[in-house]
Structures are given as C-alpha cells and as structure tokens.
Design a protein around this motif. Structure first.
Motif, short mmCIF file in Angstrom:
data_model
loop_
_atom_site.label_atom_id
_atom_site.label_comp_id
_atom_site.label_asym_id
_atom_site.label_seq_id
_atom_site.Cartn_x
_atom_site.Cartn_y
_atom_site.Cartn_z
N ILE A 236 -2.65 55.91 48.42
CA ILE A 236 -2.78 55.82 49.87
C ILE A 236 -3.65 54.62 50.26
O ILE A 236 -3.40 53.96 51.28
CB ILE A 236 -3.36 57.13 50.46
N THR A 237 -4.66 54.31 49.44
CA THR A 237 -5.51 53.15 49.74
C THR A 237 -4.70 51.87 49.70
O THR A 237 -4.91 50.96 50.51
CB THR A 237 -6.68 53.07 48.75
N LYS A 239 -1.56 51.54 50.44
CA LYS A 239 -0.75 51.48 51.66
C LYS A 239 -1.59 51.01 52.85
O LYS A 239 -1.13 50.21 53.68
CB LYS A 239 -0.14 52.86 51.96
N LYS A 240 -2.82 51.50 52.93
CA LYS A 240 -3.70 51.08 54.04
C LYS A 240 -4.06 49.60 53.92
O LYS A 240 -4.10 48.88 54.92
CB LYS A 240 -4.96 51.95 54.04
N VAL A 243 -1.35 47.38 55.33
CA VAL A 243 -1.35 47.15 56.78
C VAL A 243 -2.26 45.96 57.11
O VAL A 243 -1.91 45.08 57.92
CB VAL A 243 -1.81 48.41 57.54
N LYS A 333 -15.30 46.79 52.61
CA LYS A 333 -14.59 47.08 53.85
C LYS A 333 -15.16 46.29 55.03
O LYS A 333 -14.43 45.61 55.76
CB LYS A 333 -14.69 48.59 54.12
N CYS A 440 -7.97 46.98 61.36
CA CYS A 440 -7.28 47.89 60.43
C CYS A 440 -8.13 48.25 59.21
O CYS A 440 -7.81 49.21 58.50
CB CYS A 440 -5.95 47.27 59.98
N ASN A 441 -9.20 47.51 58.95
CA ASN A 441 -10.10 47.88 57.85
C ASN A 441 -10.74 49.24 58.07
O ASN A 441 -11.20 49.88 57.12
CB ASN A 441 -11.19 46.82 57.68
N LEU A 443 -9.31 51.81 58.56
CA LEU A 443 -8.45 52.81 57.90
C LEU A 443 -8.93 53.13 56.49
O LEU A 443 -8.61 54.20 55.95
CB LEU A 443 -7.00 52.30 57.83
N ILE A 444 -9.65 52.21 55.84
CA ILE A 444 -10.06 52.39 54.44
C ILE A 444 -11.21 53.38 54.35
O ILE A 444 -12.27 53.18 54.95
CB ILE A 444 -10.48 51.05 53.81
N THR A 445 -10.99 54.47 53.61
CA THR A 445 -12.01 55.52 53.47
C THR A 445 -12.36 55.83 52.02
O THR A 445 -13.32 56.56 51.77
CB THR A 445 -11.53 56.81 54.16
#
Length: 456
Positions: A236-237, A239-240, A243, A333, A440-441, A443-445
């Motif tokens: 998932i990371t 994919k983020k 973006v 990030k 959009c950064n 989004l990174i968790t």
C-alpha cells in the motif's frame, strides 16, 4: 544475509556511474527540444515528440529489473552487466543525435537513447538496495543524488561552455549548431567512462542460496504473469508513493519538454524563428532568419545553463542530507513534502523572472529534484521484498512514465491551454503539479518508510 556497513567511498564508487547517466539525461532534457525546434518542430508538437522517453521507460525498466533479479555472472555480478550494455548503446546514441538530418530521425534517436539510458539506470536503483544495510539506504540514495546533481550541472552548461571556447552557435536552416554537437560528444565519453569506473570498482553479493536461485530461474513462470502478480500485490505504501510520483514527474516532464520554448519566448524574448515566415531566396529574409536563429540558439544556451542550476542546488541539498543522514535519521515524508513545495514555487516564479533572476527559480526546483531522486526510493526500499527489489523498482517506474505519457499525448497542451496560449503557462502547470505532489505526502503513514526503525 547480514550486510556490512559501507564507507563513504565504497558508496561513492557504486554510485559514480550515475554521473554518466545524468550527463545523458541532462543533455536530453535540456537540449532535445532545442534540436526538435531547430529541425522545424512547433512548440505544440514537442510534447508528442518526447513520448519516446516515457514509453521506453515503461517497457524497458520492468524488463531489465526482472532480468537482473534473475542474473548472476561470476565476474560482473547481477546488476553490472546491464550498466555496461546500456552505457555502450547510450554513448553511441548521444554522439549521433545532434547530427540528425530530419525531425523523424531525431525522434528515432530519442527512442534509442532513452531505452539505452534506462537499461543502465534501473539496476543502479536496485544496486543501492542490494548492497546497503537498511539503515544506510537513505544515505546511499542521497549520495547517488549528489552525483546526479554534479552531472546535471556540468552537462547542462556544456553547450554554453563550448560556445565560450569559440565553437559556433550559428548554423544553416535545419542544422544543429556545432556547440551542441561537441557537447553531446563529450557527454557520450563521460557516460561510458563513469559506468566503467563503477563496473570495475564495485562488487556485488551473490545469491544467499545459489542452488535455490538456479532452481527459481528454471521455473516456467512467465515474465508477464510475474509482472501482473507483483503489480497486484504492491504494498500500500508503494501505491501511495505512486500518487506522489505521478504529479512530480508530470511537472518535470513538462519542464524538460517545454522549458526551452517557454523561456526563450517569455524570459529572453527570442523565440525560435518559424521557417514559413521567411523567404530564404530573398537575401534580406535569409539575413533576418540567421539573426533570429542565432539569437534563439544563444538564449537556448542560457536556458540550458540556468537549468543546470537545478543540478547544482540538488547537489548542495544532497550534500547536506549526506552529512546529516550519515549519523542521524530524518523524517523522509516531511523532507519530501516541503522540498516539492519549494520546487513548485520555483516554477510559478518563472512568470515574473528576468534573464538574470531565472537561475533562482531553478535553484528552488533543484531542491525538489534532489528529494525526488532520493526520498521516494528510500521509502520504497523499506516496504518491498528484497528478493524482488529489481522487479519492484522497475514496476515503480510505471508511476514515473505514465504521467509523462499522459503529458506527451496532450495533457500538457490541454491543461496549460486552459490558462491561455502563452508558452509560459506550461511552467505554471508544472508548479501547481509539484504543490499537489507535496500535499500527497500526507498519505504516507508507514513508520518504517517514513524513517528507518532499528531492530535493536
């Protein structure tokens, strides 16, 4: 396999080949549009002529990543055979592209050049992850960025430099000036030499279990099915990050393809002369064309030189990160987010730039570029299977080339056209795109992607 901690010069040697790769990319990015315009292309045609670059990346990088994951040579290792093959082909293409007699030939050379550069480039990303302990990966990608910055600055200034040394900027209709030809020849030499340096100063770790590695190579899994499976199972990371990459590379493709027509027209007020506006059989018209063309070629040198500043500032930014990350962790990030904001501001300020202040716009853009070349890859390398690092690095390239393909197929012309007909509007679009990428950064968790967490 427990990887030892490498010293600075070992990391430098394994990354040095990127100097040549960046010579190729900087000459391509800074001067390919100039070559197209010299051969008669209109500014609205240029993005489509550039489609070769992202299309070859889309095809070549996953293939080379897949092949290098499954390669082992007793002398040259896993990644280095691809460095060498790509360097030889790239050097040949770099030397000959300024001699293109027609627009379609130049476009064809761009296909060959970009495919060859990609053959060399993709394994370099994987090599950092292969050789470095996870705690050193940010450091490794930043050293790579430092070398890229040096290459960008020097290569971007080559036509200006050789012009200052007396090589002519003037040329007949449809002929690329000698200053560009000499610059590309120097680039070809540096490309090959720097790759050879890395090939002969760097070793690679063999597969941990050679028998298992050979069995896996013999399995009849097809390349296409492996690609599809890995795309479907992307973390998932990743994919983020994709973006963020989309908007980042849309912006930089816009710069590479349209900065020369936009800035020669808006900042220097010396647009490329249109052949149809001159009757070359009339001496006065021919003289007027020669004057306009020489002014365009000289301002193109200055645009290229100003663009080189983004390599210089990315180099300085990378050097600061090298010094810091050699001892401490950073929040990847937020470093990436604010760097992209600054780059976006650089593009937006071009609307108000003068020939003297243009370099400051590129200085800000360089901060974004330095981060784009290191932070996403450092974050990615902490979130994928090490055994498929080459494959995932190749797949990750899809998030780089797809926005460029969209831009080339009319995306830039459409979006910038919403703002008006002026060529400078493309740079405004690039600035807004980088600002969106920065946001959009958020989004990174994933904590290990944001900052490497020690196992101890």
């Amino acid at each position: 396999m427990k990887k030892r901690i490498l010293g600075f010069w070992e990391i430098w040697n394994m990354s040095f080949g990127f100097l040549g790769i960046q010579f190729g990319f900087a000459l391509q990015g800074g001067f390919m549009s100039r070559i197209f315009q010299t051969l008669g292309a209109g500014k609205d045609e240029i993005p489509l002529l550039w489609i070769a670059a992202p299309l070859t990346g889309l095809l070549v990088q996953p293939i080379i990543g897949y092949m290098s994951d499954r390669t082992w040579h007793s002398r040259f290792g896993r990644r280095r055979p691809y460095f060498l093959i790509g360097a030889i082909l790239s050097s040949i293409a770099l030397f000959f592209v300024p001699y293109s007699p027609a627009l379609w030939v130049a476009a064809g050379f761009l296909w060959i050049l970009d495919a060859s550069i990609n053959v060399s480039m993709e394994p370099f990303r994987a090599l950092v992850a292969d050789k470095l302990h996870e705690s050193q990966r940010t450091y490794g990608f930043v050293v790579q960025t430092l070398i890229i910055g040096i290459g960008t600055w020097v290569a971007s200034n080559l036509p200006w430099l050789v012009s200052k040394m007396g090589v002519s900027d003037s040329a007949d209709l449809g002929v690329v000036p000698d200053s560009v030809k000499v610059a590309f020849a120097i680039g070809a030499f540096v490309f090959l030499l720097s790759i050879l340096y890395t090939v002969f100063t760097t070793t690679e770790y063999p597969p941990e279990d050679m028998e298992a590695f050979e069995r896996e190579k013999k399995e009849k899994n097809s390349f296409v099915s492996d690609i599809i499976n890995n795309v479907g199972n992307m973390p998932i990371t990743m994919k983020k990050l994709g973006v963020i990459q989309f908007f980042s590379w849309f912006a930089f493709f816009t710069m590479w393809s349209l900065a020369n027509p936009a800035l020669t027209e808006h900042v220097f007020e010396t647009p490329a002369p249109v052949e149809a506006n001159f009757d070359m059989s009339v001496p006065a018209d021919k003289e007027a064309y020669d004057i306009a063309n020489t002014a365009f070629q000289k301002s193109s040198n200055l645009v290229g030189s100003a663009m080189g500043v983004y390599g210089l500032s990315s180099m300085a930014f990378a050097l600061l990160l090298v010094l810091y990350t050699s001892k401490r962790r950073i929040n990847r990030k937020y470093v990436h987010m604010f760097s992209l904001f600054l780059g976006g501001a650089g593009f937006l300020f071009m609307n108000y730039a003068s020939p003297e202040s243009l370099k400051y716009c590129f200085l800000l853009i360089g901060l974004a570029w330095g981060s784009i070349l290191s932070m996403p890859y450092a974050m990615l390398s902490s979130s994928v299977d090490p055994k498929r690092m080459g494959m995932f690095m190749g797949i990750f390239n899809m998030f780089i080339v797809i926005p460029q393909i969209i831009a080339a197929l009319g995306g830039i012309n459409f979006v910038s056209g919403l703002l008006g007909e002026q060529a400078i509007n493309a740079m405004t679009v690039a600035g807004l795109s980088l600002v969106i990428a920065g946001l959009c950064n958020l989004l990174i968790t994933n904590r290990s992607a944001i900052s490497y967490q020690s196992e101890n």
